[in-house]
Design a protein around this motif. Structure first.
Motif, PDB file in Angstrom:
ATOM      1  N   VAL A   1      34.270  45.009  30.742  1.00  0.00           N
ATOM      2  CA  VAL A   1      34.789  43.841  31.466  1.00  0.00           C
ATOM      3  C   VAL A   1      35.365  44.313  32.796  1.00  0.00           C
ATOM      4  CG1 VAL A   1      36.357  41.858  31.421  1.00  0.00           C
ATOM      5  CG2 VAL A   1      35.396  42.731  29.272  1.00  0.00           C
ATOM      6  N   ASP A   2      35.000  43.621  33.875  1.00  0.00           N
ATOM      7  CA  ASP A   2      35.546  43.966  35.195  1.00  0.00           C
ATOM      8  C   ASP A   2      37.044  43.693  35.231  1.00  0.00           C
ATOM      9  OD1 ASP A   2      33.058  44.659  36.118  1.00  0.00           O
ATOM     10  OD2 ASP A   2      32.654  42.697  37.025  1.00  0.00           O
ATOM     11  N   TYR A   3      37.769  44.595  35.869  1.00  0.00           N
ATOM     12  CA  TYR A   3      39.209  44.372  36.093  1.00  0.00           C
ATOM     13  C   TYR A   3      39.481  44.638  37.570  1.00  0.00           C
ATOM     14  CZ  TYR A   3      44.197  44.091  35.396  1.00  0.00           C
ATOM     15  OH  TYR A   3      45.508  43.694  35.462  1.00  0.00           O
ATOM     16  N   TYR A   4      39.947  43.600  38.261  1.00  0.00           N
ATOM     17  CA  TYR A   4      40.111  43.672  39.710  1.00  0.00           C
ATOM     18  C   TYR A   4      41.535  44.067  40.096  1.00  0.00           C
ATOM     19  CZ  TYR A   4      35.574  41.440  39.813  1.00  0.00           C
ATOM     20  OH  TYR A   4      34.239  41.169  39.636  1.00  0.00           O
ATOM     21  N   LEU A   5      41.619  45.188  40.804  1.00  0.00           N
ATOM     22  CA  LEU A   5      42.891  45.668  41.335  1.00  0.00           C
ATOM     23  C   LEU A   5      42.969  45.235  42.796  1.00  0.00           C
ATOM     24  CD1 LEU A   5      42.542  49.250  39.854  1.00  0.00           C
ATOM     25  CD2 LEU A   5      44.058  47.470  38.990  1.00  0.00           C
TER      26      LEU A   5
ATOM     27  N   GLN B   1      53.140  41.188  41.525  1.00  0.00           N
ATOM     28  CA  GLN B   1      52.763  39.776  41.572  1.00  0.00           C
ATOM     29  C   GLN B   1      51.256  39.608  41.385  1.00  0.00           C
ATOM     30  OE1 GLN B   1      54.306  38.503  45.346  1.00  0.00           O
ATOM     31  NE2 GLN B   1      56.411  38.341  44.629  1.00  0.00           N
ATOM     32  N   PHE B   2      50.495  40.593  41.849  1.00  0.00           N
ATOM     33  CA  PHE B   2      49.041  40.530  41.728  1.00  0.00           C
ATOM     34  C   PHE B   2      48.553  40.814  40.306  1.00  0.00           C
ATOM     35  CE2 PHE B   2      48.363  41.548  46.475  1.00  0.00           C
ATOM     36  CZ  PHE B   2      48.250  40.197  46.781  1.00  0.00           C
ATOM     37  N   VAL B   3      49.369  41.478  39.497  1.00  0.00           N
ATOM     38  CA  VAL B   3      48.954  41.821  38.129  1.00  0.00           C
ATOM     39  C   VAL B   3      48.621  40.557  37.334  1.00  0.00           C
ATOM     40  CG1 VAL B   3      49.723  42.758  35.917  1.00  0.00           C
ATOM     41  CG2 VAL B   3      50.160  44.027  38.023  1.00  0.00           C
ATOM     42  N   ALA B   4      49.466  39.546  37.464  1.00  0.00           N
ATOM     43  CA  ALA B   4      49.225  38.289  36.741  1.00  0.00           C
ATOM     44  C   ALA B   4      47.896  37.670  37.179  1.00  0.00           C
ATOM     45  CB  ALA B   4      50.374  37.312  36.974  1.00  0.00           C
ATOM     46  N   ASP B   5      47.589  37.754  38.487  1.00  0.00           N
ATOM     47  CA  ASP B   5      46.320  37.221  38.983  1.00  0.00           C
ATOM     48  C   ASP B   5      45.146  38.029  38.435  1.00  0.00           C
ATOM     49  OD1 ASP B   5      47.693  35.347  40.524  1.00  0.00           O
ATOM     50  OD2 ASP B   5      47.864  36.709  42.224  1.00  0.00           O
ATOM     51  N   SER B   6      45.307  39.349  38.400  1.00  0.00           N
ATOM     52  CA  SER B   6      44.243  40.222  37.880  1.00  0.00           C
ATOM     53  C   SER B   6      44.000  39.952  36.392  1.00  0.00           C
ATOM     54  CB  SER B   6      44.615  41.691  38.093  1.00  0.00           C
ATOM     55  OG  SER B   6      44.721  41.998  39.466  1.00  0.00           O
ATOM     56  N   ASP B   7      45.080  39.777  35.646  1.00  0.00           N
ATOM     57  CA  ASP B   7      44.953  39.494  34.212  1.00  0.00           C
ATOM     58  C   ASP B   7      44.278  38.138  33.974  1.00  0.00           C
ATOM     59  OD1 ASP B   7      46.079  41.880  33.607  1.00  0.00           O
ATOM     60  OD2 ASP B   7      47.984  41.086  32.860  1.00  0.00           O
ATOM     61  N   TYR B   8      44.612  37.169  34.830  1.00  0.00           N
ATOM     62  CA  TYR B   8      44.004  35.833  34.714  1.00  0.00           C
ATOM     63  C   TYR B   8      42.488  35.929  34.898  1.00  0.00           C
ATOM     64  CZ  TYR B   8      42.819  31.012  35.954  1.00  0.00           C
ATOM     65  OH  TYR B   8      42.243  29.765  36.017  1.00  0.00           O
ATOM     66  N   LYS B   9      42.061  36.663  35.929  1.00  0.00           N
ATOM     67  CA  LYS B   9      40.611  36.838  36.177  1.00  0.00           C
ATOM     68  C   LYS B   9      39.978  37.654  35.053  1.00  0.00           C
ATOM     69  CE  LYS B   9      36.864  36.555  38.735  1.00  0.00           C
ATOM     70  NZ  LYS B   9      35.852  37.051  37.805  1.00  0.00           N
ATOM     71  N   PHE B  10      40.707  38.641  34.536  1.00  0.00           N
ATOM     72  CA  PHE B  10      40.196  39.435  33.422  1.00  0.00           C
ATOM     73  C   PHE B  10      39.908  38.542  32.207  1.00  0.00           C
ATOM     74  CE2 PHE B  10      41.383  41.418  29.357  1.00  0.00           C
ATOM     75  CZ  PHE B  10      40.370  42.367  29.247  1.00  0.00           C
ATOM     76  N   LEU B  11      40.826  37.612  31.910  1.00  0.00           N
ATOM     77  CA  LEU B  11      40.616  36.719  30.762  1.00  0.00           C
ATOM     78  C   LEU B  11      39.409  35.808  30.975  1.00  0.00           C
ATOM     79  CD1 LEU B  11      43.981  35.412  29.259  1.00  0.00           C
ATOM     80  CD2 LEU B  11      42.181  36.717  28.142  1.00  0.00           C
ATOM     81  N   ILE B  12      39.201  35.375  32.217  1.00  0.00           N
ATOM     82  CA  ILE B  12      38.027  34.556  32.515  1.00  0.00           C
ATOM     83  C   ILE B  12      36.751  35.342  32.233  1.00  0.00           C
ATOM     84  CG2 ILE B  12      36.723  33.455  34.391  1.00  0.00           C
ATOM     85  CD1 ILE B  12      39.380  32.660  35.651  1.00  0.00           C
TER      86      ILE B  12
ATOM     87  N   VAL C   1      52.439  32.876  27.402  1.00  0.00           N
ATOM     88  CA  VAL C   1      52.835  34.029  26.582  1.00  0.00           C
ATOM     89  C   VAL C   1      51.641  34.520  25.765  1.00  0.00           C
ATOM     90  CG1 VAL C   1      54.241  34.791  24.639  1.00  0.00           C
ATOM     91  CG2 VAL C   1      55.279  33.408  26.446  1.00  0.00           C
ATOM     92  N   VAL C   2      50.933  33.577  25.129  1.00  0.00           N
ATOM     93  CA  VAL C   2      49.775  33.938  24.306  1.00  0.00           C
ATOM     94  C   VAL C   2      48.726  34.643  25.162  1.00  0.00           C
ATOM     95  CG1 VAL C   2      47.815  33.019  22.997  1.00  0.00           C
ATOM     96  CG2 VAL C   2      50.108  32.128  22.577  1.00  0.00           C
ATOM     97  N   GLU C   3      48.419  34.080  26.328  1.00  0.00           N
ATOM     98  CA  GLU C   3      47.372  34.650  27.166  1.00  0.00           C
ATOM     99  C   GLU C   3      47.782  36.015  27.728  1.00  0.00           C
ATOM    100  OE1 GLU C   3      45.916  31.840  30.007  1.00  0.00           O
ATOM    101  OE2 GLU C   3      44.800  30.765  28.444  1.00  0.00           O
ATOM    102  N   THR C   4      49.073  36.165  28.046  1.00  0.00           N
ATOM    103  CA  THR C   4      49.557  37.455  28.537  1.00  0.00           C
ATOM    104  C   THR C   4      49.415  38.526  27.462  1.00  0.00           C
ATOM    105  OG1 THR C   4      51.139  36.404  30.048  1.00  0.00           O
ATOM    106  CG2 THR C   4      51.564  38.686  29.455  1.00  0.00           C
ATOM    107  N   LYS C   5      49.822  38.187  26.230  1.00  0.00           N
ATOM    108  CA  LYS C   5      49.726  39.149  25.124  1.00  0.00           C
ATOM    109  C   LYS C   5      48.270  39.422  24.758  1.00  0.00           C
ATOM    110  CE  LYS C   5      54.225  38.423  22.921  1.00  0.00           C
ATOM    111  NZ  LYS C   5      54.939  38.268  21.647  1.00  0.00           N
ATOM    112  N   LEU C   6      47.442  38.379  24.828  1.00  0.00           N
ATOM    113  CA  LEU C   6      46.027  38.562  24.500  1.00  0.00           C
ATOM    114  C   LEU C   6      45.343  39.440  25.536  1.00  0.00           C
ATOM    115  CD1 LEU C   6      43.633  37.910  22.717  1.00  0.00           C
ATOM    116  CD2 LEU C   6      43.267  35.815  24.036  1.00  0.00           C
TER     117      LEU C   6
END
Length: 451
Positions: free
Chosen positions: A130-134, A295-306, A421-426
């Protein structure tokens, strides 16, 4: 009472509930006795109304109410006790349901159509990529943020010569065709202008290097390209009149005011980072860069989940659903919509339902639980992020707690926080299980992915 489940196919079943008189009669009697105590019937004292009359008046409705209560309890107890994974609500069967008559019947049979969740296995391993964008935190980002801090601590100073972005104050006077003061024309004392906001470059250039007491001639209509709102504000006239005002005006400069940014001082360091956390500009810039990166970590995690969602849905493949039943449920839940609503939105709802079922399995497999403390901390993080947008990196704990308490008073806010919370932990769990294809990109490139 007898409850049974008959599978029609892999994803639908028929639930049958048979109620006998003994299943509901005790509660019916209790309800009728309570009604007898409250009933007010002419000719009878309270509590003395004959039971036969009470039964005649209320018997049918009480039986219907208690039977429905017993039925509801039986259905959901069976589903819970037998771990039946259902989608939506049980629906009354439209073909086999016997007619119910509460006047004559003592035993009842109810049939429900049940939509069953499809059986599948959602899992990930190190073979899944899975791509993870930094997102690259550039010097420009740091510079802009530092500039925002110094600007907040800046001040306005009066100067002698105008430069771009300075503010002017002076006497504005309407001129006639010969360039003289127009008799009865518009005059505005203390008129404030910022020529840098003019739309016409030639008009803007008239004010270059203007000095206090200079008298300049310009055309407001040309300068702002006839913008009625701008002209109305400057000339102190209504918009209709302003739209037609095309005269030249003289402007006598009385004041030139310039905004001067503040300097990076220990006071700013303390305001932003907390007392004595950083001591030098180098340390301050490093701290600013760290905050932006976080602040960008949350954005990166959001795209990672997508992207993880896309990978998992492809891996699971197309699932079988009881389409006819689910469409009935969808119609029932959207009775205010037109007939096309279900057809137009069904495929999208199935896609979301598939992801919901996948996510449900992953949450269970990773033993993800949401505690009250998690929700409170997420509320604080959301508050901290809001303050960070305004440049406050160090927010007092009591302020965070107060804002968090306000958020937790609203049901919709709590639901949103729980999901986060669920999505962050997942995301955290999945990042440790799949192979991350790390890619460093610019914020502009990252944002384009969502256009």
């Amino acid at each position: 009472m007898n409850v049974s489940l008959q599978n029609i196919d892999k994803v639908s079943a028929l639930l049958t509930v048979k109620l006998e008189k003994a299943d509901y009669q005790e509660k019916v009697d209790k309800s009728l006795k309570s009604l007898r105590q409250k009933a007010q019937v002419p000719g009878f004292r309270p509590g003395m109304v004959p039971m036969s009359l009470v039964k005649k008046m209320y018997g049918k409705s009480v039986i219907a109410e208690e039977v429905n209560k017993a039925l509801s309890e039986a259905v959901y107890k069976y589903i819970q006790d037998n771990n039946v994974s259902i989608l939506g609500e049980p629906l009354p069967n439209e073909d086999k349901q016997p007619e119910i008559d509460f006047d004559t019947m003592e035993e009842f049979e109810f049939l429900f159509d049940i939509a069953l969740a499809p059986e599948f296995k959602a899992e990930v391993d190190a073979k899944d990529k899975v791509d993870y964008y930094l997102i690259d935190v550039t010097e420009d980002m740091v510079n802009n943020q530092v500039k925002a801090y110094t600007q907040r601590n800046g001040k306005y100073e009066k100067v002698d010569v105008y430069e771009d972005k300075d503010m002017l104050k002076g006497l504005l006077v309407e001129l006639d065709e010969n360039g003289n003061t127009k008799e009865g024309g518009i005059q505005v004392e203390g008129a404030v202008m910022m020529p840098s906001y003019m739309k016409n470059d030639e008009q803007k250039a008239i004010f270059a290097n203007a000095k206090v007491n200079d008298v300049l001639v310009f055309n407001p209509h040309t300068a702002w390209e006839g913008n009625a709102a701008e002209l109305s504000s400057l000339l102190k006239i209504d918009k209709e009149e302003a739209a037609e005002m095309k005269s030249n005006f003289s402007y006598q400069v009385e004041e030139v005011t310039r905004f001067v940014e503040g300097e990076l001082t220990q006071e700013i360091f303390d305001q932003v980072c907390g007392k004595d956390v950083v001591k030098t500009e180098e340390e301050f810039r490093a701290k600013v860069k760290e905050v932006i990166a976080n602040q960008f970590v949350a954005d990166s995690d959001y795209k990672f989940l997508i992207d993880a969602r896309k990978m998992l849905m492809e891996k699971v493949g197309k699932l079988e659903f009881p389409d006819a039943l689910l469409k009935r449920i969808m119609r029932m839940n959207n009775q205010d919509k037109d007939e096309k609503f279900v057809d137009d939105n069904y495929d999208k709802s199935i896609e979301e339902l598939t992801w919901h079922l996948i996510k449900e399995q992953l949450v269970k497999a990773n033993d993800i639980k949401v505690e009250q403390e998690d929700v409170v901390n997420m509320a604080k993080e959301a508050t901290r992020a809001q303050f960070a947008q305004y440049g406050m990196m160090s927010v007092p704990e009591d302020l965070l707690e107060n804002y968090a308490k306000e958020m937790l008073k609203k049901k919709e806010s709590v639901e949103g926080l729980v999901n986060r919370v669920v999505e962050t932990k997942l995301a955290s769990a999945l990042k440790s299980q799949v192979k991350l294809n790390n890619k460093t990109i610019s914020a502009e490139e990252f944002n384009k992915m969502f256009e």
